[in-house]
Design a protein around this motif. Structure first.
Motif, PDB file in Angstrom:
ATOM      1  N   LYS A   1      -6.803  -6.357  18.692  1.00  0.00           N
ATOM      2  CA  LYS A   1      -6.289  -7.265  19.726  1.00  0.00           C
ATOM      3  C   LYS A   1      -6.729  -6.790  21.104  1.00  0.00           C
ATOM      4  CE  LYS A   1      -2.210  -8.624  17.063  1.00  0.00           C
ATOM      5  NZ  LYS A   1      -0.737  -8.677  17.023  1.00  0.00           N
ATOM      6  N   ASN A   2      -6.961  -7.745  21.975  1.00  0.00           N
ATOM      7  CA  ASN A   2      -7.373  -7.441  23.351  1.00  0.00           C
ATOM      8  C   ASN A   2      -8.546  -6.465  23.367  1.00  0.00           C
ATOM      9  OD1 ASN A   2      -5.227  -9.065  24.040  1.00  0.00           O
ATOM     10  ND2 ASN A   2      -3.857  -7.352  24.463  1.00  0.00           N
ATOM     11  N   ALA A   3      -9.579  -6.820  22.621  1.00  0.00           N
ATOM     12  CA  ALA A   3     -10.719  -5.920  22.461  1.00  0.00           C
ATOM     13  C   ALA A   3     -11.446  -5.634  23.760  1.00  0.00           C
ATOM     14  CB  ALA A   3     -11.705  -6.516  21.450  1.00  0.00           C
TER      15      ALA A   3
ATOM     16  N   ASN B   1      -8.999 -24.225  38.681  1.00  0.00           N
ATOM     17  CA  ASN B   1      -7.986 -24.765  39.566  1.00  0.00           C
ATOM     18  C   ASN B   1      -7.816 -23.941  40.837  1.00  0.00           C
ATOM     19  OD1 ASN B   1      -6.778 -22.485  38.609  1.00  0.00           O
ATOM     20  ND2 ASN B   1      -5.116 -23.517  37.521  1.00  0.00           N
ATOM     21  N   GLY B   2      -8.672 -22.956  41.043  1.00  0.00           N
ATOM     22  CA  GLY B   2      -8.626 -22.140  42.247  1.00  0.00           C
ATOM     23  C   GLY B   2      -7.825 -20.876  42.117  1.00  0.00           C
ATOM     24  N   GLY B   3      -7.090 -20.709  40.994  1.00  0.00           N
ATOM     25  CA  GLY B   3      -6.286 -19.509  40.812  1.00  0.00           C
ATOM     26  C   GLY B   3      -7.120 -18.366  40.298  1.00  0.00           C
ATOM     27  N   SER B   4      -6.477 -17.228  40.046  1.00  0.00           N
ATOM     28  CA  SER B   4      -7.183 -16.066  39.518  1.00  0.00           C
ATOM     29  C   SER B   4      -6.724 -15.807  38.099  1.00  0.00           C
ATOM     30  CB  SER B   4      -6.911 -14.822  40.382  1.00  0.00           C
ATOM     31  OG  SER B   4      -5.537 -14.517  40.357  1.00  0.00           O
ATOM     32  N   ALA B   5      -7.599 -15.173  37.319  1.00  0.00           N
ATOM     33  CA  ALA B   5      -7.293 -14.867  35.925  1.00  0.00           C
ATOM     34  C   ALA B   5      -6.418 -13.635  35.848  1.00  0.00           C
ATOM     35  CB  ALA B   5      -8.581 -14.642  35.142  1.00  0.00           C
ATOM     36  N   GLU B   6      -5.378 -13.713  35.027  1.00  0.00           N
ATOM     37  CA  GLU B   6      -4.463 -12.588  34.888  1.00  0.00           C
ATOM     38  C   GLU B   6      -4.935 -11.683  33.775  1.00  0.00           C
ATOM     39  OE1 GLU B   6       0.263 -11.694  33.940  1.00  0.00           O
ATOM     40  OE2 GLU B   6      -0.481 -13.746  34.163  1.00  0.00           O
ATOM     41  N   ASN B   7      -5.022 -10.417  34.060  1.00  0.00           N
ATOM     42  CA  ASN B   7      -5.541  -9.455  33.099  1.00  0.00           C
ATOM     43  C   ASN B   7      -4.443  -9.002  32.167  1.00  0.00           C
ATOM     44  OD1 ASN B   7      -7.023  -7.569  31.793  1.00  0.00           O
ATOM     45  ND2 ASN B   7      -6.849  -6.033  33.397  1.00  0.00           N
ATOM     46  N   GLY B   8      -4.738  -8.994  30.857  1.00  0.00           N
ATOM     47  CA  GLY B   8      -3.772  -8.503  29.884  1.00  0.00           C
ATOM     48  C   GLY B   8      -4.128  -7.095  29.466  1.00  0.00           C
ATOM     49  N   SER B   9      -3.138  -6.295  29.132  1.00  0.00           N
ATOM     50  CA  SER B   9      -3.368  -4.914  28.734  1.00  0.00           C
ATOM     51  C   SER B   9      -3.600  -4.843  27.241  1.00  0.00           C
ATOM     52  CB  SER B   9      -2.150  -4.051  29.112  1.00  0.00           C
ATOM     53  OG  SER B   9      -0.986  -4.520  28.450  1.00  0.00           O
ATOM     54  N   HIS B  10      -4.252  -3.793  26.812  1.00  0.00           N
ATOM     55  CA  HIS B  10      -4.547  -3.591  25.398  1.00  0.00           C
ATOM     56  C   HIS B  10      -3.237  -3.459  24.630  1.00  0.00           C
ATOM     57  CE1 HIS B  10      -6.385  -2.329  21.761  1.00  0.00           C
ATOM     58  NE2 HIS B  10      -5.919  -1.113  21.834  1.00  0.00           N
ATOM     59  N   GLY B  11      -3.104  -4.291  23.605  1.00  0.00           N
ATOM     60  CA  GLY B  11      -1.896  -4.275  22.802  1.00  0.00           C
ATOM     61  C   GLY B  11      -0.972  -5.428  23.100  1.00  0.00           C
ATOM     62  N   ASP B  12      -1.196  -6.178  24.164  1.00  0.00           N
ATOM     63  CA  ASP B  12      -0.381  -7.336  24.476  1.00  0.00           C
ATOM     64  C   ASP B  12      -0.816  -8.514  23.617  1.00  0.00           C
ATOM     65  OD1 ASP B  12       1.106  -9.336  25.499  1.00  0.00           O
ATOM     66  OD2 ASP B  12       0.197  -9.336  27.509  1.00  0.00           O
ATOM     67  N   GLU B  13       0.080  -8.990  22.739  1.00  0.00           N
ATOM     68  CA  GLU B  13      -0.289 -10.038  21.808  1.00  0.00           C
ATOM     69  C   GLU B  13      -0.507 -11.375  22.492  1.00  0.00           C
ATOM     70  OE1 GLU B  13       2.519 -10.207  18.693  1.00  0.00           O
ATOM     71  OE2 GLU B  13       2.206  -8.156  18.036  1.00  0.00           O
ATOM     72  N   ASN B  14       0.016 -11.570  23.679  1.00  0.00           N
ATOM     73  CA  ASN B  14      -0.095 -12.855  24.348  1.00  0.00           C
ATOM     74  C   ASN B  14      -1.230 -12.915  25.354  1.00  0.00           C
ATOM     75  OD1 ASN B  14       2.217 -13.869  22.991  1.00  0.00           O
ATOM     76  ND2 ASN B  14       3.551 -12.811  24.440  1.00  0.00           N
TER      77      ASN B  14
ATOM     78  N   SER C   1      -4.376 -13.934  26.894  1.00  0.00           N
ATOM     79  CA  SER C   1      -5.338 -15.022  26.688  1.00  0.00           C
ATOM     80  C   SER C   1      -6.033 -15.338  27.997  1.00  0.00           C
ATOM     81  CB  SER C   1      -4.620 -16.264  26.144  1.00  0.00           C
ATOM     82  OG  SER C   1      -3.626 -16.689  27.045  1.00  0.00           O
ATOM     83  N   SER C   2      -6.217 -14.327  28.849  1.00  0.00           N
ATOM     84  CA  SER C   2      -6.830 -14.548  30.147  1.00  0.00           C
ATOM     85  C   SER C   2      -8.297 -14.900  29.983  1.00  0.00           C
ATOM     86  CB  SER C   2      -6.680 -13.306  31.019  1.00  0.00           C
ATOM     87  OG  SER C   2      -7.228 -12.186  30.380  1.00  0.00           O
ATOM     88  N   ALA C   3      -8.848 -15.481  31.057  1.00  0.00           N
ATOM     89  CA  ALA C   3     -10.204 -16.003  30.987  1.00  0.00           C
ATOM     90  C   ALA C   3     -11.218 -14.918  30.697  1.00  0.00           C
ATOM     91  CB  ALA C   3     -10.540 -16.706  32.298  1.00  0.00           C
ATOM     92  N   HIS C   4     -11.078 -13.762  31.320  1.00  0.00           N
ATOM     93  CA  HIS C   4     -12.121 -12.753  31.169  1.00  0.00           C
ATOM     94  C   HIS C   4     -11.996 -11.945  29.888  1.00  0.00           C
ATOM     95  CE1 HIS C   4      -8.719 -10.724  32.979  1.00  0.00           C
ATOM     96  NE2 HIS C   4      -9.273  -9.555  32.801  1.00  0.00           N
ATOM     97  N   ALA C   5     -10.852 -12.016  29.183  1.00  0.00           N
ATOM     98  CA  ALA C   5     -10.702 -11.320  27.908  1.00  0.00           C
ATOM     99  C   ALA C   5     -11.116 -12.199  26.723  1.00  0.00           C
ATOM    100  CB  ALA C   5      -9.258 -10.860  27.724  1.00  0.00           C
TER     101      ALA C   5
ATOM    102  N   SER D   1     -19.887  -7.247  21.211  1.00  0.00           N
ATOM    103  CA  SER D   1     -19.108  -8.418  21.617  1.00  0.00           C
ATOM    104  C   SER D   1     -19.193  -8.564  23.125  1.00  0.00           C
ATOM    105  CB  SER D   1     -17.648  -8.292  21.170  1.00  0.00           C
ATOM    106  OG  SER D   1     -17.025  -7.180  21.802  1.00  0.00           O
ATOM    107  N   GLY D   2     -19.061  -9.806  23.583  1.00  0.00           N
ATOM    108  CA  GLY D   2     -19.125 -10.087  25.005  1.00  0.00           C
ATOM    109  C   GLY D   2     -17.982 -10.967  25.449  1.00  0.00           C
ATOM    110  N   ALA D   3     -17.537 -10.758  26.676  1.00  0.00           N
ATOM    111  CA  ALA D   3     -16.503 -11.573  27.306  1.00  0.00           C
ATOM    112  C   ALA D   3     -16.913 -11.750  28.761  1.00  0.00           C
ATOM    113  CB  ALA D   3     -15.127 -10.926  27.156  1.00  0.00           C
ATOM    114  N   ALA D   4     -15.930 -11.926  29.646  1.00  0.00           N
ATOM    115  CA  ALA D   4     -16.243 -12.091  31.063  1.00  0.00           C
ATOM    116  C   ALA D   4     -15.561 -11.026  31.902  1.00  0.00           C
ATOM    117  CB  ALA D   4     -15.814 -13.478  31.541  1.00  0.00           C
ATOM    118  N   ASN D   5     -15.303  -9.881  31.295  1.00  0.00           N
ATOM    119  CA  ASN D   5     -14.552  -8.827  31.991  1.00  0.00           C
ATOM    120  C   ASN D   5     -15.449  -7.748  32.575  1.00  0.00           C
ATOM    121  OD1 ASN D   5     -15.353  -7.927  29.479  1.00  0.00           O
ATOM    122  ND2 ASN D   5     -13.674  -6.470  29.317  1.00  0.00           N
TER     123      ASN D   5
END
Length: 523
Positions: free
Chosen positions: A384-386, A407-420, A422-426, A442-446
């Motif tokens: 999870k949260n690779a 929508n102009g907002g910023s992506a919220e970063n999730g920590s490793h182990g957080d099951e919820n 689903s931020s844009a860069h993760a 693997s690739g993401a936007a982080n």
């Protein structure tokens, strides 16, 4: 005079194949085998198998077939032809090896002895190839990967004006291909970096190549390319995108050969079956189509997904791996006309690829990476949260404000182990496996491309390295030799514009991989 009523002939026409239905979630299309499995109670660890005993007429009805009336090659004849072509390629490789190793000795030895040695070498290559593809042996590459030096970083090969959506490498790793949202298709050399652009033909030429004419002549045809695939012999390049066509190109002349129509939605993914001219295309219309690039014909339709198909992959066997927005990954057994359905635990699968015929890797929109086995419908291993920052070995990441949402907002970063999380860069947007090995990426936007080691004994995945690279990693491709990794990068995700990384560059980047000399294999 009354017109005579004509008796309807329900027999299939010559040269046309009825579309194969792989069933769906509707119980009406379930086979007897599946219903018997459900009556037994259905073990949670058993893979759901669907046989194709019924025909779906929904999306496939009324579609035009290409090459109607042409003499159809039987399955046995095709297997013999493909086997002979593959054997000739292996013999050519064995001859080159023989010439390199003992050119002077060959002149003195007898002809029969040389041919005997060559046949033994061919048999050895074929046996090794079969063992690698079946997964019975695997190259241990991950343990040989050296830690990158400060000078080892992603180097830009090709620049694109808009986000790169797909990259693919030729079989010999000497050249590659990339495409972007503005319709630009590039052909580039790995060593020199020299690139050449494919030129789209005029609308009249496209129509003469069997593209469907535009209904509104005032509008322009969309050139947005979402997927690329190159044939094993390097002769053909296939592209697909928003115009709902599969376009076939000649890689030697960079000329457009043909446009395959039939999909009712954007063509989102493409793959050639290894060693053949068979081309598979997946679309937002929930269907998979099989084409023959050599004969320029449409061969079959495959149904089963209940939503858009996002990713497709194929090895040498007639088996397909697809992932869709219906939260399922499906392994299609084309000759048997059946499929195995794998369901994601709690997310939507975004990408997938084969490791070998019995194992595969996937990435999800919640940031998870899953390792699957053909024997279980649940992941054998899940991380999870690779792409969470806490998992990085080199501590590299860029700030949250560098990623802006639509929508102009910023992506919220999730920590490793957080099951919820689903931020844009993760969001895992691409995965790749070095063929026949235990090395994956693997690739993401982080801000990093993460490299993984696949453990064949414990059926697990462990983080190996992180290579810094800003932007949405929309596509990844390993060299067959594992000597380098290629990434298609963009400021926007491949299938949308819901987020943006303004500091990223649009283009193709390559990262060298230094290996310690070792040729160990695991059985």
């Amino acid at each position: 005079m009354k017109p005579r009523s004509r008796k309807r002939d329900d027999r299939p026409k010559a040269g046309k194949k009825k579309p194969r239905s792989f069933g769906g979630d509707n119980g009406f299309f379930e086979s007897d085998a599946k219903r018997r499995g459900r009556r037994r109670g259905g073990d949670d660890d058993d893979v759901e198998s669907i046989d194709s005993d019924e025909d779906l007429t929904g999306l496939g009805a009324g579609e035009e077939e290409v090459g109607e009336g042409a003499p159809e090659e039987t399955a046995d004849e095709k297997r013999v032809r493909v086997a002979k072509e593959h054997l000739e390629r292996i013999r050519a490789i064995a001859k080159r090896v023989e010439e390199e190793e003992g050119e002077e000795e060959d002149e003195e030895e007898g002809r029969e002895e040389r041919e005997g040695k060559r046949d033994s070498l061919v048999a050895e290559i074929l046996q090794k190839e079969q063992l690698l593809e079946s997964g019975r042996i695997r190259r241990l590459v991950a343990s040989r990967v050296s830690s990158p030096q400060p000078v080892d970083e992603f180097r830009w090969l090709v620049k694109h004006r808009q986000s790169v959506t797909s990259v693919t490498l030729a079989e010999d790793d000497s050249r590659g291909f990339s495409a972007s949202k503005d319709g630009v298709i590039m052909h580039w050399d790995i060593e020199s970096g020299k690139s050449e652009k494919y030129l789209w033909p005029s609308e009249d030429v496209l129509v003469s190549h069997y593209a469907k004419p535009l209904q509104n002549s005032a509008r322009k045809r969309s050139k947005n390319v979402l997927a690329l695939a190159v044939s094993s012999d390097g002769r053909y390049l296939a592209s697909g995108g928003m115009d709902r066509h599969v376009h076939l190109w000649d890689t030697r002349t960079r000329e457009h050969l043909q446009a395959f129509h039939g999909h009712r939605g954007p063509v989102s993914c493409l793959t050639f079956r290894q060693g053949t001219s068979q081309l598979f295309s997946g679309s937002f219309d929930r269907t998979i189509k099989l084409w023959n690039a050599e004969d320029r014909t449409h061969m079959d339709n495959l149904f089963g997904h209940q939503s858009e198909i996002l990713t497709i992959d194929c090895l040498r066997r007639e088996r397909l791996l697809t992932a869709g927005r219906d939260r399922t990954m499906r392994l299609w057994k084309v000759p048997e006309e059946s499929q195995l359905v794998f369901r994601a635990p709690a997310s939507s699968l975004e990408c997938c690829c084969f490791i070998n015929d019995s194992e595969f890797l996937s990435g999800s929109d919640d940031g998870s990476i899953e390792l699957w086995s053909v024997m279980r419908k649940k992941p054998a291993h899940l991380i999870k949260n690779a792409h969470a920052p806490s998992l990085f070995s080199n501590g590299f990441s860029y700030k949250e404000e560098d990623i802006t949402m639509s929508n102009g907002g910023s992506a919220e970063n999730g920590s490793h182990g957080d099951e919820n999380c689903s931020s844009a860069h993760a969001w895992v947007s691409s995965v790749a496996v070095c063929r026949g090995s235990d090395l994956a990426a693997s690739g993401a936007a982080n801000g990093v491309v993460r490299v993984w080691a696949i453990d064949s004994d414990s059926k697990g995945i462990s983080p190996l390295l992180s290579y810094p690279l800003a932007g949405f990693i929309n596509s990844l491709a390993f060299a067959k030799s594992a000597r380098f990794l290629v990434a298609g990068v963009g400021q926007e995700p491949r299938l949308g514009r819901w987020a943006r990384v303004p500091s990223a560059r649009n283009g193709v980047a390559i990262h060298p991989i230094k290996l310690k000399e070792d040729h160990t294999m695991v059985s």
